[in-house]
Design a protein around this motif. Structure first.
Motif, PDB file in Angstrom:
ATOM      1  N   LEU A  40       2.717   1.937  18.100  1.00 37.65           N
ATOM      2  CA  LEU A  40       2.415   0.535  18.365  1.00 37.65           C
ATOM      3  C   LEU A  40       1.722   0.407  19.723  1.00 37.65           C
ATOM      4  O   LEU A  40       2.120   1.073  20.686  1.00 37.65           O
ATOM      5  CB  LEU A  40       3.692  -0.294  18.343  1.00 37.65           C
ATOM      6  N   PRO A  41       0.707  -0.443  19.819  1.00 39.92           N
ATOM      7  CA  PRO A  41      -0.048  -0.580  21.078  1.00 39.92           C
ATOM      8  C   PRO A  41       0.798  -1.148  22.217  1.00 39.92           C
ATOM      9  O   PRO A  41       1.726  -1.943  21.993  1.00 39.92           O
ATOM     10  CB  PRO A  41      -1.160  -1.568  20.706  1.00 39.92           C
ATOM     11  N   ASP A  42       0.460  -0.774  23.427  1.00 39.50           N
ATOM     12  CA  ASP A  42       1.180  -1.247  24.609  1.00 39.50           C
ATOM     13  C   ASP A  42       1.066  -2.752  24.788  1.00 39.50           C
ATOM     14  O   ASP A  42       1.970  -3.393  25.333  1.00 39.50           O
ATOM     15  CB  ASP A  42       0.647  -0.550  25.869  1.00 39.50           C
ATOM     16  N   LYS A  43      -0.058  -3.333  24.339  1.00 39.47           N
ATOM     17  CA  LYS A  43      -0.293  -4.766  24.542  1.00 39.47           C
ATOM     18  C   LYS A  43       0.344  -5.644  23.463  1.00 39.47           C
ATOM     19  O   LYS A  43       0.239  -6.859  23.515  1.00 39.47           O
ATOM     20  CB  LYS A  43      -1.800  -5.032  24.587  1.00 39.47           C
ATOM     21  N   LEU A  44       1.015  -5.024  22.505  1.00 39.51           N
ATOM     22  CA  LEU A  44       1.632  -5.787  21.426  1.00 39.51           C
ATOM     23  C   LEU A  44       2.709  -6.721  21.964  1.00 39.51           C
ATOM     24  O   LEU A  44       3.612  -6.294  22.681  1.00 39.51           O
ATOM     25  CB  LEU A  44       2.245  -4.816  20.407  1.00 39.51           C
ATOM     26  N   VAL A  45       2.597  -8.001  21.612  1.00 38.99           N
ATOM     27  CA  VAL A  45       3.569  -8.986  22.101  1.00 38.99           C
ATOM     28  C   VAL A  45       4.314  -9.686  20.970  1.00 38.99           C
ATOM     29  O   VAL A  45       5.302 -10.374  21.206  1.00 38.99           O
ATOM     30  CB  VAL A  45       2.891 -10.053  23.001  1.00 38.99           C
ATOM     31  N   GLU A  46       3.849  -9.524  19.744  1.00 39.08           N
ATOM     32  CA  GLU A  46       4.495 -10.235  18.635  1.00 39.08           C
ATOM     33  C   GLU A  46       4.451  -9.412  17.356  1.00 39.08           C
ATOM     34  O   GLU A  46       3.405  -8.872  16.981  1.00 39.08           O
ATOM     35  CB  GLU A  46       3.808 -11.585  18.393  1.00 39.08           C
ATOM     36  N   ILE A  47       5.611  -9.319  16.701  1.00 38.52           N
ATOM     37  CA  ILE A  47       5.717  -8.694  15.382  1.00 38.52           C
ATOM     38  C   ILE A  47       6.359  -9.715  14.445  1.00 38.52           C
ATOM     39  O   ILE A  47       7.444 -10.218  14.718  1.00 38.52           O
ATOM     40  CB  ILE A  47       6.558  -7.407  15.414  1.00 38.52           C
ATOM     41  N   GLY A  48       5.679 -10.022  13.353  1.00 42.67           N
ATOM     42  CA  GLY A  48       6.173 -11.025  12.421  1.00 42.67           C
ATOM     43  C   GLY A  48       7.323 -10.525  11.566  1.00 42.67           C
ATOM     44  O   GLY A  48       7.570  -9.312  11.438  1.00 42.67           O
ATOM     45  N   ALA A  49       8.028 -11.457  10.967  1.00 38.75           N
ATOM     46  CA  ALA A  49       9.161 -11.138  10.105  1.00 38.75           C
ATOM     47  C   ALA A  49       8.737 -10.230   8.955  1.00 38.75           C
ATOM     48  O   ALA A  49       7.632 -10.360   8.414  1.00 38.75           O
ATOM     49  CB  ALA A  49       9.766 -12.431   9.550  1.00 38.75           C
ATOM     50  N   TYR A  50       9.584  -9.304   8.636  1.00 38.23           N
ATOM     51  CA  TYR A  50       9.401  -8.401   7.496  1.00 38.23           C
ATOM     52  C   TYR A  50       8.167  -7.506   7.620  1.00 38.23           C
ATOM     53  O   TYR A  50       7.687  -6.957   6.616  1.00 38.23           O
ATOM     54  CB  TYR A  50       9.313  -9.175   6.177  1.00 38.23           C
ATOM     55  N   ALA A  51       7.657  -7.331   8.820  1.00 33.76           N
ATOM     56  CA  ALA A  51       6.404  -6.584   9.004  1.00 33.76           C
ATOM     57  C   ALA A  51       6.458  -5.184   8.428  1.00 33.76           C
ATOM     58  O   ALA A  51       5.458  -4.683   7.887  1.00 33.76           O
ATOM     59  CB  ALA A  51       6.045  -6.522  10.488  1.00 33.76           C
ATOM     60  N   PHE A  52       7.624  -4.529   8.517  1.00 35.56           N
ATOM     61  CA  PHE A  52       7.766  -3.160   8.019  1.00 35.56           C
ATOM     62  C   PHE A  52       8.883  -3.044   6.972  1.00 35.56           C
ATOM     63  O   PHE A  52       9.423  -1.967   6.753  1.00 35.56           O
ATOM     64  CB  PHE A  52       8.044  -2.195   9.179  1.00 35.56           C
ATOM     65  N   CYS A  95       0.871  -1.195   0.000  1.00 33.83           N
ATOM     66  CA  CYS A  95       0.000   0.000   0.000  1.00 33.83           C
ATOM     67  C   CYS A  95       0.899   1.233   0.000  1.00 33.83           C
ATOM     68  O   CYS A  95       1.121   1.869   1.043  1.00 33.83           O
ATOM     69  CB  CYS A  95      -0.930  -0.013   1.210  1.00 33.83           C
ATOM     70  N   SER A  96       1.401   1.578  -1.156  1.00 35.47           N
ATOM     71  CA  SER A  96       2.442   2.598  -1.253  1.00 35.47           C
ATOM     72  C   SER A  96       1.932   4.020  -1.021  1.00 35.47           C
ATOM     73  O   SER A  96       2.737   4.947  -0.871  1.00 35.47           O
ATOM     74  CB  SER A  96       3.119   2.519  -2.622  1.00 35.47           C
ATOM     75  N   ALA A  97       0.608   4.213  -0.987  1.00 32.66           N
ATOM     76  CA  ALA A  97       0.049   5.542  -0.722  1.00 32.66           C
ATOM     77  C   ALA A  97      -0.341   5.730   0.745  1.00 32.66           C
ATOM     78  O   ALA A  97      -0.753   6.826   1.142  1.00 32.66           O
ATOM     79  CB  ALA A  97      -1.171   5.785  -1.609  1.00 32.66           C
ATOM     80  N   LEU A  98      -0.200   4.688   1.530  1.00 35.24           N
ATOM     81  CA  LEU A  98      -0.642   4.729   2.926  1.00 35.24           C
ATOM     82  C   LEU A  98       0.273   5.627   3.759  1.00 35.24           C
ATOM     83  O   LEU A  98       1.462   5.354   3.912  1.00 35.24           O
ATOM     84  CB  LEU A  98      -0.655   3.313   3.499  1.00 35.24           C
ATOM     85  N   THR A  99      -0.296   6.710   4.296  1.00 31.08           N
ATOM     86  CA  THR A  99       0.493   7.649   5.091  1.00 31.08           C
ATOM     87  C   THR A  99       0.156   7.608   6.570  1.00 31.08           C
ATOM     88  O   THR A  99       0.942   8.063   7.401  1.00 31.08           O
ATOM     89  CB  THR A  99       0.288   9.097   4.588  1.00 31.08           C
ATOM     90  N   SER A 100      -1.019   7.081   6.915  1.00 30.81           N
ATOM     91  CA  SER A 100      -1.468   7.116   8.307  1.00 30.81           C
ATOM     92  C   SER A 100      -2.161   5.814   8.686  1.00 30.81           C
ATOM     93  O   SER A 100      -3.070   5.356   7.988  1.00 30.81           O
ATOM     94  CB  SER A 100      -2.437   8.292   8.504  1.00 30.81           C
ATOM     95  N   VAL A 101      -1.722   5.228   9.794  1.00 32.08           N
ATOM     96  CA  VAL A 101      -2.347   4.023  10.341  1.00 32.08           C
ATOM     97  C   VAL A 101      -2.565   4.227  11.832  1.00 32.08           C
ATOM     98  O   VAL A 101      -1.631   4.573  12.559  1.00 32.08           O
ATOM     99  CB  VAL A 101      -1.473   2.771  10.130  1.00 32.08           C
ATOM    100  N   THR A 102      -3.792   4.014  12.266  1.00 31.85           N
ATOM    101  CA  THR A 102      -4.104   4.092  13.697  1.00 31.85           C
ATOM    102  C   THR A 102      -4.491   2.704  14.186  1.00 31.85           C
ATOM    103  O   THR A 102      -5.470   2.123  13.723  1.00 31.85           O
ATOM    104  CB  THR A 102      -5.257   5.079  13.960  1.00 31.85           C
ATOM    105  N   LEU A 103      -3.689   2.187  15.111  1.00 29.49           N
ATOM    106  CA  LEU A 103      -3.939   0.859  15.670  1.00 29.49           C
ATOM    107  C   LEU A 103      -4.550   0.982  17.064  1.00 29.49           C
ATOM    108  O   LEU A 103      -4.092   1.799  17.859  1.00 29.49           O
ATOM    109  CB  LEU A 103      -2.636   0.062  15.757  1.00 29.49           C
ATOM    110  N   PRO A 104      -5.554   0.152  17.384  1.00 31.64           N
ATOM    111  CA  PRO A 104      -6.153   0.210  18.711  1.00 31.64           C
ATOM    112  C   PRO A 104      -5.291  -0.506  19.748  1.00 31.64           C
ATOM    113  O   PRO A 104      -4.416  -1.318  19.397  1.00 31.64           O
ATOM    114  CB  PRO A 104      -7.482  -0.526  18.516  1.00 31.64           C
ATOM    115  N   GLU A 105      -5.541  -0.230  20.999  1.00 32.17           N
ATOM    116  CA  GLU A 105      -4.793  -0.881  22.077  1.00 32.17           C
ATOM    117  C   GLU A 105      -5.091  -2.376  22.162  1.00 32.17           C
ATOM    118  O   GLU A 105      -4.361  -3.121  22.812  1.00 32.17           O
ATOM    119  CB  GLU A 105      -5.114  -0.207  23.414  1.00 32.17           C
ATOM    120  N   SER A 106      -6.140  -2.824  21.494  1.00 26.35           N
ATOM    121  CA  SER A 106      -6.509  -4.246  21.527  1.00 26.35           C
ATOM    122  C   SER A 106      -5.564  -5.121  20.701  1.00 26.35           C
ATOM    123  O   SER A 106      -5.541  -6.347  20.868  1.00 26.35           O
ATOM    124  CB  SER A 106      -7.940  -4.425  21.006  1.00 26.35           C
ATOM    125  N   VAL A 107      -4.770  -4.527  19.845  1.00 19.37           N
ATOM    126  CA  VAL A 107      -3.890  -5.310  18.968  1.00 19.37           C
ATOM    127  C   VAL A 107      -2.717  -5.883  19.758  1.00 19.37           C
ATOM    128  O   VAL A 107      -1.970  -5.152  20.404  1.00 19.37           O
ATOM    129  CB  VAL A 107      -3.371  -4.450  17.792  1.00 19.37           C
TER     130      VAL A 107
END
Length: 206
Positions: free
Chosen positions: A183-195, A152-164
């Protein structure tokens, strides 16, 4: 007419089929798998009587520009609008709780899409290679699935909820216009190559 279903692959490949007029009595309840696959439909207003649209129903309808979905839908199934390259306008009904994998993948003209507040799951690659510019993920979603916003090369803004709690692999790969993300405080896992290849990403707050 007492038609209650558009069956499997009914209008598959009907390239000159640009307009559909539904029965005035609105008896159609279901649209089957691949029912309008690769047809020439340009605009679609699906009657309120429809409560189920099966996988790939509008796959590769590359002339389709706008869709009105019925309020009774609860799921947008796999590859529902995938490769609808001219699709610019679709409103997701408020009752939808699940957007399945690849539902909008390859919708390269789709810039804006409001996700309903009651949404709980977003499948792998649901929005990959779209033109989305900003996304707010609803509070009930706990996982950002793999490749969901890949390319998504035009994506400039992403808002993630604390539930993620999890971001899947390749989730934001190639989002080259994204400059910052919280990134949410409750985040416990980020997959390979995510960003991976988020070449403009300068600020990550966690």
């Amino acid at each position: 007419s007492t038609l209650d279903e558009v069956p499997y692959s009914t209008f598959y490949g009907c390239r000159n089929f640009t307009t559909i007029v539904w029965p005035s009595s609105n008896t159609v309840k279901r649209i089957g798998n691949q029912a309008f696959y690769y047809s020439g439909l340009v605009q679609v207003e699906i009657p309120e009587s429809v409560t189920d649209i099966d996988e790939q129903a509008f796959y590769q309808c590359d002339q389709l520009t706008s869709v009105r979905l019925p309020s009774g839908l609860t799921r947008l199934k796999k590859y529902l609008f995938a490769a609808c390259s001219k699709l610019t306008e679709v409103a997701i009904p408020s009752n939808v709780t699940a957007i399945e994998e690849n539902a909008f993948s390859g919708c390269g003209a789709l810039k804006n899409l409001d996700l309903p507040a009651g949404l709980l799951t977003i499948g792998n690659s649901a929005f990959e290679y779209t033109a989305l510019e900003a996304v707010t993920v609803p509070a009930g979603v706990s996982k950002i699935s793999g490749s969901v916003f890949e390319g998504c090369s035009a994506l400039t803004s992403v808002t993630l909820p604390e539930s993620v709690t999890e971001i899947g692999q390749y989730a934001f790969e190639g989002c080259s216009a994204l400059t910052a993300i919280d990134l949410p405080d409750k985040l416990v896992e980020i997959g390979a190559y995510a960003f991976r290849d988020c070449v403009s990403l300068a600020t990550v707050t966690w």
